[in-house]
Every structure is written in C-alpha cells, then in structure tokens.
Design an enzyme around this catalytic site. Structure first.
Site, PDB file in Angstrom:
ATOM      1  N   CYS A  20       0.779  -1.342  -0.021  1.00  0.00           N
ATOM      2  CA  CYS A  20      -0.142  -0.164  -0.013  1.00  0.00           C
ATOM      3  C   CYS A  20       0.814   1.290   0.068  1.00  0.00           C
ATOM      4  CB  CYS A  20      -1.087   0.123   1.250  1.00  0.00           C
ATOM      5  SG  CYS A  20      -2.248   1.078   0.825  1.00  0.00           S
ATOM      6  N   HIS A  52      -3.700  -5.175   0.587  1.00  0.00           N
ATOM      7  CA  HIS A  52      -3.168  -5.538   1.951  1.00  0.00           C
ATOM      8  C   HIS A  52      -3.296  -6.991   1.995  1.00  0.00           C
ATOM      9  CE1 HIS A  52      -2.733  -1.735   4.113  1.00  0.00           C
ATOM     10  NE2 HIS A  52      -3.628  -1.299   3.418  1.00  0.00           N
ATOM     11  N   GLU A  72      -1.396  -8.815   3.949  1.00  0.00           N
ATOM     12  CA  GLU A  72      -1.477  -9.180   5.331  1.00  0.00           C
ATOM     13  C   GLU A  72      -2.828  -9.198   6.211  1.00  0.00           C
ATOM     14  OE1 GLU A  72      -2.246  -4.874   5.891  1.00  0.00           O
ATOM     15  OE2 GLU A  72      -1.043  -6.029   4.453  1.00  0.00           O
TER      16      GLU A  72
END
Length: 238
Positions: free
Chosen positions: A105, A211, A213
């Site tokens: 990001c 994202h 994660e």
C-alpha cells in the site's frame, strides 16, 4: 545450522500487528526472525542487521517529497516526515546491498516516489467507491500482466484483492526502472503492483497496492500467500 536471517518490518501507526502476525512461526522456522524497524524508536542501527524488508501501509507520504499539492482531499491532519526519512534509509540500504523488499500500500507508493516517481494526491470520488476504505476493506479484481515477476510468483492472471487507499501511483510518473505488473480490474485502471523492469543486478522486489497481510482468505489467495512465500524464499537466499 543455517545462519539466522532477519526481516525488518517498518513500523506503521495503523494495524502494525497485522504485518507481524502475517508471518507464522511455521513459515519463519528457526532460521528467520522479525525485527520491528520503528521511526518512533529511532533504531536505525537495526536496519543494517536485516536481510530483507517489508515497507508497510499507513499515512500519506509528505507531498513536498514528490512535488505534490500542499492541500488536497482527505489529506491527514499532520504528516510523519520522520517516518518518511526513516523508510528512505531502509529502502536505500536495501538497494545498496541488493536485499529483498516487499512494499504494501503506502509502501508501494513510497517506492515509486523514492525512485523518482509520483502518486495521485487523491484518486477522486469515483475511484473511492471501489478503493477507499470504509467500515471494511473494499474488494475488487486485479489483472496481472503475463511475463512479470508477479505472474510467475502467483501463477494467475486475475484474482480478488482487498482495497483501502485514497492515493495511487501516477502512471505518468513511474519511478526509475519500475513497471506496473497489475492493474485494477475496474474501469479506473489503477496500478495495483510494481516491480523492476530490468531485474539484472537487482534483488527481489514486489510492491502491491492491496493488503495481503489482512485478506480474509490470505492463506488461500495466491496474492497473499504466494507473494509471502516468494519473499521469504528470497530472504533465505541472501
């Protein structure tokens, strides 16, 4: 016994624990450990102990760094120039030493800036319907270009990703030796991933706008799991 490898994760003021816990104990094993690289702690010396880096998401980069507008929609109340400078040192060290980097990001946007490129200060209200975070991350498709590192890493040309950003890389101002390897599947065509165009004499570098994660299906979505596995493999190979 294999020599210990260290992954430096740049501290983010938002959801830092998600990046940390994305790397499971089983994946790290006994030969890889994580280090928090924090502009707040100023632990610059730890940068030079690392064998790979994750540049995380978070607050907008100070616009004066890339010649951006001083005022724009959804700009933060204040910036973090200390973080910008700290992460500049991380990235420059990674390139000097040819160490793997994963940008996420803001991390992707800042890599573009550090390589001489620019970002859109704000993507505009139409794009926000698809990309800007609301109560939860938004979901949309991305299209991956064949014959790219991202494609060879994931083995797919299209998948769904999460989205939570109001800025994006400006395709008119790609950084030095950078190429877009994925685009949003929506009509805005926002750049969703970057990598080096000429990879000769370069270490592993992937930068993604989504994202990985915190994807809800991160263990099964190649755009999270396969990206992480490739990064870990590159770190172990340093």
């Amino acid at each position: 016994m294999k020599p210990l490898k260290r992954i430096g994760i740049s501290y983010s003021e938002t959801n830092f624990q998600n990046y940390w816990s994305w790397f499971t104990p089983g994946e790290l094993g006994s030969d890889v450990e994580l280090l928090e690289l924090s502009f707040e702690r100023g632990n610059t010396a730890d940068i030079y102990k690392c064998d790979g880096f994750v540049l995380t998401g978070g607050i907008d980069v100070l616009p004066s760094i890339f010649g951006g507008a001083a005022k724009y929609p959804y700009m933060p109340d204040s910036f973090l120039p200390e973080r910008d400078e700290f992460e500049r040192q991380i990235y420059e060290f990674s390139q000097d030493q040819k160490l793997p980097v994963l940008g996420i990001c803001r991390g992707m946007q800042y890599i573009n800036i550090l390589e001489g490129g620019k970002v859109f200060e704000d993507n505009g209200e139409e794009a926000h319907l698809v990309h800007k975070k609301a109560a939860e991350d938004k979901i949309h498709t991305v299209n991956i270009r064949p014959e790219t590192l991202l494609y060879s890493t994931t083995g797919i040309e299209q998948a769904e990703v999460n989205s939570a950003h109001h800025q994006a890389v400006d395709p008119r101002y790609l950084g030095n030796n950078l190429m877009a390897s994925a685009y949003s599947g929506t009509k805005d065509g926002i750049i969703e991933a970057l990598e080096f165009e000429d990879k000769a004499d370069k270490a592993f570098m992937l930068a993604v706008q989504w994202h990985p994660e915190r994807m809800k299906s991160k263990s099964s979505n190649p755009l999270s799991q396969k990206v992480k596995e490739a990064f870990l493999k590159a770190v172990r190979a340093t």
